[in-house]
Design a protein around this motif. Structure first.
Motif, PDB file in Angstrom:
ATOM      1  N   LEU A   1      34.315  34.031  15.916  1.00 53.35           N
ATOM      2  CA  LEU A   1      33.013  34.471  15.430  1.00 53.35           C
ATOM      3  C   LEU A   1      32.827  35.978  15.631  1.00 53.35           C
ATOM      4  CD1 LEU A   1      30.800  31.510  16.688  1.00 53.35           C
ATOM      5  CD2 LEU A   1      31.375  32.046  14.313  1.00 53.35           C
ATOM      6  N   LEU A   2      33.297  36.489  16.752  1.00 52.01           N
ATOM      7  CA  LEU A   2      33.226  37.936  16.993  1.00 52.01           C
ATOM      8  C   LEU A   2      34.101  38.674  15.983  1.00 52.01           C
ATOM      9  CD1 LEU A   2      33.439  38.088  20.900  1.00 52.01           C
ATOM     10  CD2 LEU A   2      31.407  38.044  19.457  1.00 52.01           C
ATOM     11  N   ARG A   3      35.282  38.133  15.720  1.00 51.25           N
ATOM     12  CA  ARG A   3      36.187  38.735  14.740  1.00 51.25           C
ATOM     13  C   ARG A   3      35.516  38.792  13.360  1.00 51.25           C
ATOM     14  NH1 ARG A   3      39.903  35.513  15.552  1.00 51.25           N
ATOM     15  NH2 ARG A   3      41.174  36.787  16.983  1.00 51.25           N
ATOM     16  N   GLN A   4      34.825  37.732  13.013  1.00 55.03           N
ATOM     17  CA  GLN A   4      34.132  37.667  11.733  1.00 55.03           C
ATOM     18  C   GLN A   4      33.108  38.801  11.599  1.00 55.03           C
ATOM     19  OE1 GLN A   4      30.596  34.927  10.975  1.00 55.03           O
ATOM     20  NE2 GLN A   4      32.290  33.694  10.184  1.00 55.03           N
ATOM     21  N   LYS A   5      32.351  39.066  12.661  1.00 50.14           N
ATOM     22  CA  LYS A   5      31.325  40.105  12.611  1.00 50.14           C
ATOM     23  C   LYS A   5      31.945  41.503  12.490  1.00 50.14           C
ATOM     24  CE  LYS A   5      28.012  37.295  12.595  1.00 50.14           C
ATOM     25  NZ  LYS A   5      27.365  37.054  11.269  1.00 50.14           N
TER      26      LYS A   5
ATOM     27  N   GLU B   1      43.497  41.064  19.436  1.00 52.54           N
ATOM     28  CA  GLU B   1      43.251  42.139  18.484  1.00 52.54           C
ATOM     29  C   GLU B   1      41.793  42.561  18.339  1.00 52.54           C
ATOM     30  OE1 GLU B   1      44.545  40.929  14.618  1.00 52.54           O
ATOM     31  OE2 GLU B   1      43.160  39.245  14.492  1.00 52.54           O
ATOM     32  N   LEU B   2      40.853  41.933  19.046  1.00 49.88           N
ATOM     33  CA  LEU B   2      39.444  42.260  18.843  1.00 49.88           C
ATOM     34  C   LEU B   2      39.135  43.721  19.156  1.00 49.88           C
ATOM     35  CD1 LEU B   2      37.465  39.144  20.142  1.00 49.88           C
ATOM     36  CD2 LEU B   2      37.804  39.875  17.788  1.00 49.88           C
ATOM     37  N   GLY B   3      39.676  44.220  20.272  1.00 45.02           N
ATOM     38  CA  GLY B   3      39.447  45.623  20.622  1.00 45.02           C
ATOM     39  C   GLY B   3      39.977  46.558  19.555  1.00 45.02           C
TER      40      GLY B   3
END
Length: 299
Positions: free
Chosen positions: A159-163, A194-196
């Motif tokens: 969900l964070l990746r989506q945003k 990979e979020l960062g």
């Protein structure tokens, strides 16, 4: 397999809320704030409602309410009071608690509702710095202590990746790039966190630079292809778990030999694996950063 976490030990509650087990026991015995249940084999545990109540009690306590006072408040009114305080004051801790609840319940609706309420007060990059980074730190610790499962972690990070992707696309669709400098963002072999790096990509694009995001697990040799298309390249990578400590020095040497022959090429790196090397002795053309914030300031 059912991955929903609905039974918590007192150690789980400590990990999830930051409240010491000893304090939880005192609140439980002295003020009857929680009612632990027991399994058929007489092992104490707490249900999801107890966890949610403890988060709310902790929030009120951190906002000046004495435990003795909280204990007298009708249980149904506690969440209402928390929402009222959150609406009038600092949203960070309340939002992080809401995201943790969304994660534990696999509750997408709560995630979206919490996120949309944050957007009313903050820009996306502030939400990432103030909410998402602390949340990801907590999630990592919860996973390490076996308080949450891999399913929980993947649910919230997707969900964070989506945003991040949505906000990056908004900028890219509206922007004309005139920069001669090209950033190439990638993760080393077998690195998947990979979020960062995705957020750094968002920030690079927002500042008007050309950015090419290659993502997870990219072999060094394939990076040479980019130099045939762009004159001034800054490679950027995030070392969270890879390369491993014993392999970082060789990785840096190999990168230097393979990709830093052109004086217009640079390599920017960050991540916890850099703690195992002396960053003051990096080859010319390489720069190490201690945080996302410090890297973004250099753009």
């Amino acid at each position: 397999m059912n991955n929903i976490k609905n039974r918590f030990s007192i150690k789980d509650l400590e990990n999830l809320t930051g409240i010491k087990a000893h304090t939880i026991r005192i609140w439980e015995k002295r003020y009857n704030l929680l009612e632990p249940k027991r399994t058929e084999t007489n092992i104490r545990y707490y249900d999801l409602a107890s966890f949610q109540k403890l988060l709310n009690v902790s929030y009120l306590n951190n906002n000046g309410f004495k435990i003795s006072k909280i204990a007298t408040i009708d249980e149904k009114k506690i969440p209402v009071l928390v929402r009222e305080i959150a609406a009038e004051s600092n949203l960070e801790s309340h939002a992080i608690n809401a995201f943790k609840l969304a994660m534990l319940n696999f509750d997408q609706a709560l995630f979206y509702k919490t996120y949309e309420s944050l957007l009313e007060e903050k820009a996306f990059h502030d939400i990432f710095y103030d909410i998402f980074i602390p949340l990801l730190t907590e999630i990592g610790l919860l996973w390490q202590t076996d308080t949450i499962s891999t399913a929980h972690e993947h649910f919230i990070t997707s969900l964070l990746r989506q945003k991040i992707l949505i906000n990056t696309e908004k900028i890219q669709s509206q922007q004309t790039n005139n920069s001669t400098k090209t950033f190439v963002l990638y993760l080393p072999d077998n690195e998947i966190h990979e979020l960062g790096l995705m957020f750094i990509n968002h920030q690079i694009v927002s500042k008007g630079y050309q950015s090419i995001f290659l993502g997870q697990s990219v072999p060094l040799e394939s990076l040479t292809d980019l130099q045939r298309y762009y004159d001034e390249v800054i490679y950027l990578s995030y070392f969270t778990i890879k390369p491993e400590k014993e392999h970082i020095a060789k990785y840096i040497t190999d990168f230097d030999k393979l990709l830093l022959k052109n004086p217009k090429t640079e390599f920017w790196i960050l991540g916890q694996m850099l703690n195992s090397i002396d960053i003051d002795k990096l080859p010319s053309g390489m720069r190490a950063f201690k945080s996302i914030q410090s890297l973004i300031k250099e753009l």
